[in-house]
Design an enzyme around this catalytic site. Structure first.
Site, short mmCIF file in Angstrom:
data_model
loop_
_atom_site.label_atom_id
_atom_site.label_comp_id
_atom_site.label_asym_id
_atom_site.label_seq_id
_atom_site.Cartn_x
_atom_site.Cartn_y
_atom_site.Cartn_z
N ALA A 200 10.50 2.98 8.70
CA ALA A 200 10.81 4.10 9.57
C ALA A 200 9.56 4.92 9.92
O ALA A 200 8.68 5.11 9.07
CB ALA A 200 11.84 5.00 8.90
N PRO A 201 9.47 5.35 11.19
CA PRO A 201 10.46 5.23 12.28
C PRO A 201 10.41 3.92 13.06
O PRO A 201 11.10 3.78 14.06
CB PRO A 201 10.10 6.40 13.18
CG PRO A 201 8.62 6.54 13.03
CD PRO A 201 8.33 6.22 11.58
N GLY A 202 9.58 2.94 12.64
CA GLY A 202 9.69 1.61 13.21
C GLY A 202 8.55 1.12 14.05
O GLY A 202 8.70 0.11 14.75
N GLY A 203 7.39 1.77 13.99
CA GLY A 203 6.26 1.35 14.82
C GLY A 203 5.81 -0.07 14.55
O GLY A 203 5.54 -0.85 15.47
N ASP A 239 15.63 0.86 -0.63
CA ASP A 239 14.36 1.31 -1.19
C ASP A 239 13.32 0.19 -1.04
O ASP A 239 13.55 -0.94 -1.51
CB ASP A 239 14.55 1.67 -2.66
CG ASP A 239 13.30 2.25 -3.31
OD1 ASP A 239 12.20 2.10 -2.74
OD2 ASP A 239 13.43 2.85 -4.39
N LYS A 287 -3.29 4.49 0.96
CA LYS A 287 -3.73 5.87 1.20
C LYS A 287 -4.64 6.32 0.05
O LYS A 287 -4.26 6.20 -1.11
CB LYS A 287 -2.53 6.81 1.28
CG LYS A 287 -1.33 6.29 2.05
CD LYS A 287 -1.54 6.34 3.54
CE LYS A 287 -0.25 5.91 4.25
NZ LYS A 287 -0.37 5.95 5.71
#
Length: 334
Positions: A200-203, A239, A287
């Protein structure tokens, strides 16, 4: 050598360069200059380009700078054959207003001065930066300030590339996956299967589905934009850390861009997927905003680690569209 990087990451690149045995002698906005070494490292994560044996030229005007660069090029290219297009690209230091326009003017004038001497060679000049990983030959110019240019005939390209957006893409993360395909040397194809963890959001799911791949998008959050309701995207509200393929199932691609602690992603997602052979290829964002990026790189590059032992064609790069993160790609031995 001259190393280019994303502005704001000069200190991280300096640390990486020093850790690889390079001596940094100068630093500016988006670049470092290092003493030459016999074997330049080709896999610096934070370097977009490494200009090899750059020649410094100085001058008060565009014409003077371009003239010195053209003379350098013509002298070093005297015994070369030019039967196809060759790259002549220019970049500039960050933070100096108007320097980009000056760099473009220098590039145009270099082509013009080469044209006056060898018109056929000038016609073959390609002003675009090569995006393929590895060593390239042509002419790379780096404009350090209004009176100083570094010119190199050879450089190592890190594979970074600015991508065009898509109005149907649900987020800017779409740009990251589009750029990451260049590191892989290929992209999802029709009928490929993709597991997108933390979709999500699906890029990323949208990017794969655009190429006719079949996507399982795993995220408790909603999909948006072009990903929402797409016929090739199966949204599983689960999940990402718990999701596993069905018995005997193997995905062609593992995608993962989660806002999670990077060691958690590495140990609890990527390594199990590699060990169990649940994917053939992977593209994972790690990250490093709250961890030491150099220590994380050392973990990934450890020859005793799972990534290096059980995967090949592994590349780790701080891409053009990455922020405090880097992109890890590879293929799984099987």
């Amino acid at each position: 050598m001259l190393l280019r990087c994303q502005p704001g990451f000069e200190d991280v690149l300096e640390r990486e360069a020093r850790a690889r045995g390079l001596t940094v002698v100068e630093q500016g906005g988006g670049w470092l200059r290092c003493d030459a070494v016999p074997t330049p490292p080709a896999d610096l994560c934070f370097a977009h380009d490494v200009l090899l044996d750059p020649q410094e030229v100085t001058g008060e005007s565009v014409n003077a700078l371009a003239g010195a660069v053209a003379e350098y090029f013509l002298t070093t290219a005297r015994n070369e054959r030019f039967d196809a297009s060759w790259p002549l690209f220019v970049s500039e230091a960050a933070g100096l207003e108007g320097l980009g326009r000056r760099a473009s003017n220098i590039q145009e004038e270099v082509v013009e001065q080469v044209r006056r001497k060898i018109a056929r060679v000038a016609k073959l000049a390609d002003p675009h930066r090569p995006h393929q990983l590895g060593r390239r030959r042509g002419l790379a110019l780096f404009v350090a300030d209004f009176k100083r240019v570094f010119a190199a005939r050879e450089w190592i390209c890190g594979g970074q590339r600015r991508m065009a957006d898509d109005p149907l893409a649900p987020s800017r993360s779409y740009l990251k996956i589009e750029e990451a395909y260049n590191l892989c040397g290929r992209e999802p194809d029709a009928e490929d299967s993709v597991a997108d963890l933390g979709a999500a959001p699906g890029g990323w799911s949208y990017s794969a589905a655009k190429r006719r791949a079949r996507v399982v998008a795993v995220d408790n959050g909603p999909l948006k934009g072009g990903a929402l309701g797409h016929a090739l995207i199966d949204h599983r509200k689960e999940d990402a850390f718990r999701f596993q393929p069905a018995q005997g199932q193997r995905f062609d691609w593992l995608f993962c861009d989660l806002v999670e602690e990077p060691h958690h992603v590495l140990k609890d997602i990527l390594e199990p997927w590699i060990v169990h052979g649940w994917c053939r290829r992977f593209i994972v964002i790690l990250k490093f905003g709250r961890v030491d990026p150099l220590a994380l790189l050392d973990t990934l590059r450890d020859p005793r680690g799972i990534v290096m032992q059980k995967a090949h064609n592994v590349h780790i790069r701080h891409l053009y569209h990455d922020r405090e993160e880097f992109t890890l790609v590879g293929e799984v031995h099987r």
